[in-house]
Scaffold this motif. Sequence first.
Motif, PDB file in Angstrom:
ATOM      1  N   LYS A   5       0.848  -1.190   0.000  1.00  0.00           N
ATOM      2  CA  LYS A   5       0.000   0.000   0.000  1.00  0.00           C
ATOM      3  C   LYS A   5       0.884   1.241   0.000  1.00  0.00           C
ATOM      4  O   LYS A   5       1.789   1.360   0.809  1.00  0.00           O
ATOM      5  CB  LYS A   5      -0.920  -0.016   1.216  1.00  0.00           C
ATOM      6  N   ILE A   6       0.600   2.144  -0.902  1.00  0.00           N
ATOM      7  CA  ILE A   6       1.380   3.367  -1.026  1.00  0.00           C
ATOM      8  C   ILE A   6       0.633   4.493  -0.331  1.00  0.00           C
ATOM      9  O   ILE A   6      -0.468   4.857  -0.728  1.00  0.00           O
ATOM     10  CB  ILE A   6       1.635   3.707  -2.507  1.00  0.00           C
ATOM     11  N   THR A   7       1.222   5.001   0.731  1.00  0.00           N
ATOM     12  CA  THR A   7       0.620   6.097   1.485  1.00  0.00           C
ATOM     13  C   THR A   7       1.686   7.158   1.745  1.00  0.00           C
ATOM     14  O   THR A   7       2.878   6.900   1.635  1.00  0.00           O
ATOM     15  CB  THR A   7       0.066   5.602   2.838  1.00  0.00           C
ATOM     16  N   ARG A   8       1.253   8.322   2.101  1.00  0.00           N
ATOM     17  CA  ARG A   8       2.190   9.380   2.470  1.00  0.00           C
ATOM     18  C   ARG A   8       2.698   9.116   3.881  1.00  0.00           C
ATOM     19  O   ARG A   8       1.960   8.703   4.758  1.00  0.00           O
ATOM     20  CB  ARG A   8       1.494  10.738   2.439  1.00  0.00           C
ATOM     21  N   ARG A   9       3.993   9.358   4.071  1.00  0.00           N
ATOM     22  CA  ARG A   9       4.600   9.160   5.376  1.00  0.00           C
ATOM     23  C   ARG A   9       4.662  10.493   6.117  1.00  0.00           C
ATOM     24  O   ARG A   9       4.688  11.551   5.503  1.00  0.00           O
ATOM     25  CB  ARG A   9       6.022   8.607   5.226  1.00  0.00           C
ATOM     26  N   THR A  10       4.691  10.439   7.415  1.00  0.00           N
ATOM     27  CA  THR A  10       4.853  11.646   8.212  1.00  0.00           C
ATOM     28  C   THR A  10       6.184  11.581   8.949  1.00  0.00           C
ATOM     29  O   THR A  10       6.744  10.502   9.150  1.00  0.00           O
ATOM     30  CB  THR A  10       3.711  11.787   9.234  1.00  0.00           C
ATOM     31  N   GLU A  11       6.686  12.718   9.321  1.00  0.00           N
ATOM     32  CA  GLU A  11       7.931  12.867  10.059  1.00  0.00           C
ATOM     33  C   GLU A  11       9.093  12.083   9.437  1.00  0.00           C
ATOM     34  O   GLU A  11       9.616  11.131  10.018  1.00  0.00           O
ATOM     35  CB  GLU A  11       7.737  12.438  11.521  1.00  0.00           C
ATOM     36  N   PRO A  12       9.509  12.462   8.249  1.00  0.00           N
ATOM     37  CA  PRO A  12      10.640  11.767   7.619  1.00  0.00           C
ATOM     38  C   PRO A  12      11.935  11.990   8.391  1.00  0.00           C
ATOM     39  O   PRO A  12      12.139  13.046   8.994  1.00  0.00           O
ATOM     40  CB  PRO A  12      10.718  12.385   6.232  1.00  0.00           C
ATOM     41  N   VAL A  13      12.785  10.980   8.392  1.00  0.00           N
ATOM     42  CA  VAL A  13      14.081  11.030   9.064  1.00  0.00           C
ATOM     43  C   VAL A  13      15.142  10.599   8.065  1.00  0.00           C
ATOM     44  O   VAL A  13      14.955   9.624   7.337  1.00  0.00           O
ATOM     45  CB  VAL A  13      14.090  10.092  10.292  1.00  0.00           C
ATOM     46  N   MET A  14      16.251  11.311   8.022  1.00  0.00           N
ATOM     47  CA  MET A  14      17.328  10.965   7.105  1.00  0.00           C
ATOM     48  C   MET A  14      18.325  10.049   7.809  1.00  0.00           C
ATOM     49  O   MET A  14      18.663  10.258   8.976  1.00  0.00           O
ATOM     50  CB  MET A  14      18.063  12.218   6.636  1.00  0.00           C
ATOM     51  N   ASN A  39      14.588   7.258  -3.509  1.00  0.00           N
ATOM     52  CA  ASN A  39      14.332   7.356  -2.077  1.00  0.00           C
ATOM     53  C   ASN A  39      12.937   6.832  -1.723  1.00  0.00           C
ATOM     54  O   ASN A  39      12.771   6.069  -0.772  1.00  0.00           O
ATOM     55  CB  ASN A  39      14.484   8.811  -1.629  1.00  0.00           C
ATOM     56  N   GLU A  40      11.931   7.248  -2.491  1.00  0.00           N
ATOM     57  CA  GLU A  40      10.561   6.808  -2.225  1.00  0.00           C
ATOM     58  C   GLU A  40      10.431   5.299  -2.376  1.00  0.00           C
ATOM     59  O   GLU A  40       9.821   4.627  -1.536  1.00  0.00           O
ATOM     60  CB  GLU A  40       9.591   7.508  -3.169  1.00  0.00           C
ATOM     61  N   LEU A  41      11.024   4.747  -3.424  1.00  0.00           N
ATOM     62  CA  LEU A  41      10.927   3.308  -3.661  1.00  0.00           C
ATOM     63  C   LEU A  41      11.626   2.497  -2.573  1.00  0.00           C
ATOM     64  O   LEU A  41      11.106   1.479  -2.120  1.00  0.00           O
ATOM     65  CB  LEU A  41      11.506   2.968  -5.032  1.00  0.00           C
ATOM     66  N   GLU A  47       9.317  -0.388   4.238  1.00  0.00           N
ATOM     67  CA  GLU A  47       8.016  -0.474   4.909  1.00  0.00           C
ATOM     68  C   GLU A  47       7.395  -1.854   4.686  1.00  0.00           C
ATOM     69  O   GLU A  47       6.875  -2.478   5.604  1.00  0.00           O
ATOM     70  CB  GLU A  47       7.092   0.621   4.386  1.00  0.00           C
ATOM     71  N   TYR A  48       7.447  -2.335   3.461  1.00  0.00           N
ATOM     72  CA  TYR A  48       6.902  -3.648   3.116  1.00  0.00           C
ATOM     73  C   TYR A  48       7.634  -4.754   3.879  1.00  0.00           C
ATOM     74  O   TYR A  48       7.013  -5.664   4.423  1.00  0.00           O
ATOM     75  CB  TYR A  48       7.027  -3.870   1.606  1.00  0.00           C
ATOM     76  N   ALA A  49       8.951  -4.655   3.951  1.00  0.00           N
ATOM     77  CA  ALA A  49       9.762  -5.709   4.571  1.00  0.00           C
ATOM     78  C   ALA A  49       9.601  -5.769   6.090  1.00  0.00           C
ATOM     79  O   ALA A  49       9.732  -6.845   6.676  1.00  0.00           O
ATOM     80  CB  ALA A  49      11.233  -5.505   4.226  1.00  0.00           C
ATOM     81  N   LYS A  50       9.290  -4.660   6.720  1.00  0.00           N
ATOM     82  CA  LYS A  50       9.288  -4.647   8.191  1.00  0.00           C
ATOM     83  C   LYS A  50       8.272  -5.609   8.787  1.00  0.00           C
ATOM     84  O   LYS A  50       8.505  -6.167   9.861  1.00  0.00           O
ATOM     85  CB  LYS A  50       9.098  -3.242   8.744  1.00  0.00           C
TER      86      LYS A  50
END
Length: 57
Positions: A5-14, A39-41, A47-50
């Motif tokens: 599922k492709i959703t927008r993420r919040t609070e990005p961290v580098m 980066n998005e991919l 996210e999928y793997a976690k």
Amino acid sequence: MDELKITRRTEPVMFTIRVDKSIVDFYDDLAQKTNRSRNELIGLALEYAKDKIKVEP
């Protein structure tokens, strides 16, 4: 079949990782084909793997 599922993420961290060049090449090619950033991919793949990773005792 599992879904990604492709959703927008919040609070990005580098953060920085080192990977084999073949992985970078794969995501660069995929980014070009899908008109998404590398980066998005990679974020989507992580996210999928976690939820797929299981730690055995």
